[in-house]
Design a protein around this motif. Structure first.
Motif, PDB file in Angstrom:
ATOM      1  N   ASN A 168       0.838  -1.190  -0.045  1.00 28.10           N
ATOM      2  CA  ASN A 168      -0.083   0.013  -0.067  1.00 28.10           C
ATOM      3  C   ASN A 168       0.740   1.277   0.145  1.00 28.10           C
ATOM      4  O   ASN A 168       1.985   1.299   0.480  1.00 28.10           O
ATOM      5  CB  ASN A 168      -0.804   0.057   1.250  1.00 28.10           C
ATOM      6  CG  ASN A 168      -1.885  -1.000   1.354  1.00 28.10           C
ATOM      7  OD1 ASN A 168      -2.718  -1.211   0.220  1.00 28.10           O
ATOM      8  ND2 ASN A 168      -2.100  -1.782   2.125  1.00 28.10           N
ATOM      9  N   PRO A 253      -3.384   1.692  -4.527  1.00 28.81           N
ATOM     10  CA  PRO A 253      -3.517   0.717  -3.356  1.00 28.81           C
ATOM     11  C   PRO A 253      -3.420   1.575  -1.955  1.00 28.81           C
ATOM     12  O   PRO A 253      -2.258   1.869  -1.728  1.00 28.81           O
ATOM     13  CB  PRO A 253      -2.344  -0.303  -3.442  1.00 28.81           C
ATOM     14  CG  PRO A 253      -1.185   0.437  -4.202  1.00 28.81           C
ATOM     15  CD  PRO A 253      -1.917   1.165  -5.115  1.00 28.81           C
ATOM     16  N   SER A 255      -4.492   1.894   1.989  1.00 31.19           N
ATOM     17  CA  SER A 255      -5.169   0.849   2.992  1.00 31.19           C
ATOM     18  C   SER A 255      -6.347   1.221   3.721  1.00 31.19           C
ATOM     19  O   SER A 255      -6.325   2.584   3.828  1.00 31.19           O
ATOM     20  CB  SER A 255      -3.789   0.738   3.887  1.00 31.19           C
ATOM     21  OG  SER A 255      -3.631   2.004   4.659  1.00 31.19           O
ATOM     22  N   ALA A 272      -0.965   8.880  -1.119  1.00 32.21           N
ATOM     23  CA  ALA A 272      -0.403   7.675  -1.820  1.00 32.21           C
ATOM     24  C   ALA A 272       0.517   8.022  -3.145  1.00 32.21           C
ATOM     25  O   ALA A 272       1.572   7.279  -3.353  1.00 32.21           O
ATOM     26  CB  ALA A 272      -1.519   6.988  -2.491  1.00 32.21           C
TER      27      ALA A 272
END
Ligand SMILES: [Mg+2]
Length: 332
Positions: A168, A253, A255, A272
């Motif tokens: 992640n 991805p 989390s 991210a």
């Protein structure tokens, strides 16, 4: 506490050598105790060498890092660079700059972190240097090995390859922001706090992927580790490979912990894309190679194109992907 200035350099080196000499997995002919270490590389292998420094007040401070975590991280970030070449780490040396008032007890804890990361990933510490310094400074050098044809550089991406990441993204940068705020917000669960802050304090070098790819006999076309944020690393691969990319924002991805715990100053997607310190791997690979990799070991986030580095936002807009990750020399 016993300050290191009372111990003197020779006692210091003897103490460090005693802790380091425990592992002998690799063919080290001469270890600590001579002017240089000597080892015999395996035949048919090429060597990979990387160095990374951590400086007190810049990379870490003592407000929220334990001493052993600083040692662990100094080793882990170097191991991540070895993984990013699709190589295996073998040996390490390090230079320590220590203030005279630094205590022996803190030095032991620091060294404990360094050696625990080294032994966890099968690395032997074979030498180093200690010097007085105004602040704590650690510079670790790791030597690794890879089959000549197993190495993966940044320049191998080709149009049509998929762009993938492991794990992640964004947790570590959110964890750092939480640590900087010093108190856990009341609304934040212990588990969310732990996941995010641990991702910053104790990153995991993804050598497990190197191992898995070797087992399956596959390798990515281009590979880099994500230390300064995804956007920067995508640009590094595109510049080195002479290609472009399209990322899909909806595929990043993220989390559940980042969704639950990201400080409100930035969106989870921004963490991210531009958060640093993830130490996950970013790689490109053609479809035929990807299908041989374990499907749960990566997420496909985009595709390599001829030119232009773009992001397809969730609202349908296609725009330029700016490299807005961490820049070590840009004023904050
Ligand atoms: Mg790197």
């Amino acid at each position: 506490m016993s300050p290191i200035e009372d111990a003197g350099e020779f006692n210091l080196i003897r103490r460090l050598a005693a802790i380091s000499s425990s592992s002998t997995r690799f063919p080290v002919i001469t270890g600590i105790g001579d002017d240089a270490a000597v080892y015999q590389p395996k035949s048919g292998m090429v060597q990979v060498i990387t160095t990374d420094a951590l400086i007190e007040g810049y990379h870490f401070d003592f407000d929220f890092y334990r001493m052993d975590q600083i040692g662990y991280k100094a080793m882990a970030v170097n191991l991540s660079d070895i993984a990013a070449m699709n190589a295996r780490p073998v040996l390490a040396t390090m230079a320590l700059g220590l203030p005279g008032s630094f205590s022996m007890e803190d030095l032991d804890a620091l060294y404990d972190g360094l050696t625990s990361a080294a032994s966890r990933y099968g690395v032997q510490i074979v030498g180093g240097d200690t010097t007085r310094s105004p602040v704590l400074m650690l510079s670790v050098t790791v030597i690794g090995e890879a089959g000549k044809h197993d190495l993966v550089h940044r320049n191998g991406a080709g149009p049509g390859d998929h762009i993938c990441v492991t794990g992640n993204l964004g947790d570590a940068a959110a964890g750092l922001d939480l640590l900087r705020s010093h108190t856990k917000p009341e609304t934040l669960g212990d588990k969310v706090w732990d996941v995010l802050t641990t991702r910053h304090l104790m990153p995991v070098p993804r050598l497990d992927l190197v191992q898995e790819w070797a087992k399956k006999g596959v390798r990515p076309s281009a590979l880099i580790d994500i230390s300064d944020g995804l956007t920067n690393e995508v640009h590094h691969i595109c510049a080195a490979s002479g290609c472009g990319a399209v990322l899909w924002e909806s595929k990043l991805p993220v989390s559940p912990e980042l969704f639950a715990g990201a400080p409100k100053s930035r969106t989870p997607v921004d963490y991210a894309l531009n958060g640093g310190d993830d130490y996950e791997l970013l790689f490109t690979a053609p479809c035929g190679v990807l299908t041989q990799m374990a499907p749960d070991s990566y997420t496909t986030i985009g595709v390599v194109t001829e030119t232009d580095v773009l992001i397809h936002r969730t609202d349908g807009i296609l725009e330029e992907l700016k490299a807005e990750g961490h820049d070590h020399f840009r004023a904050e």
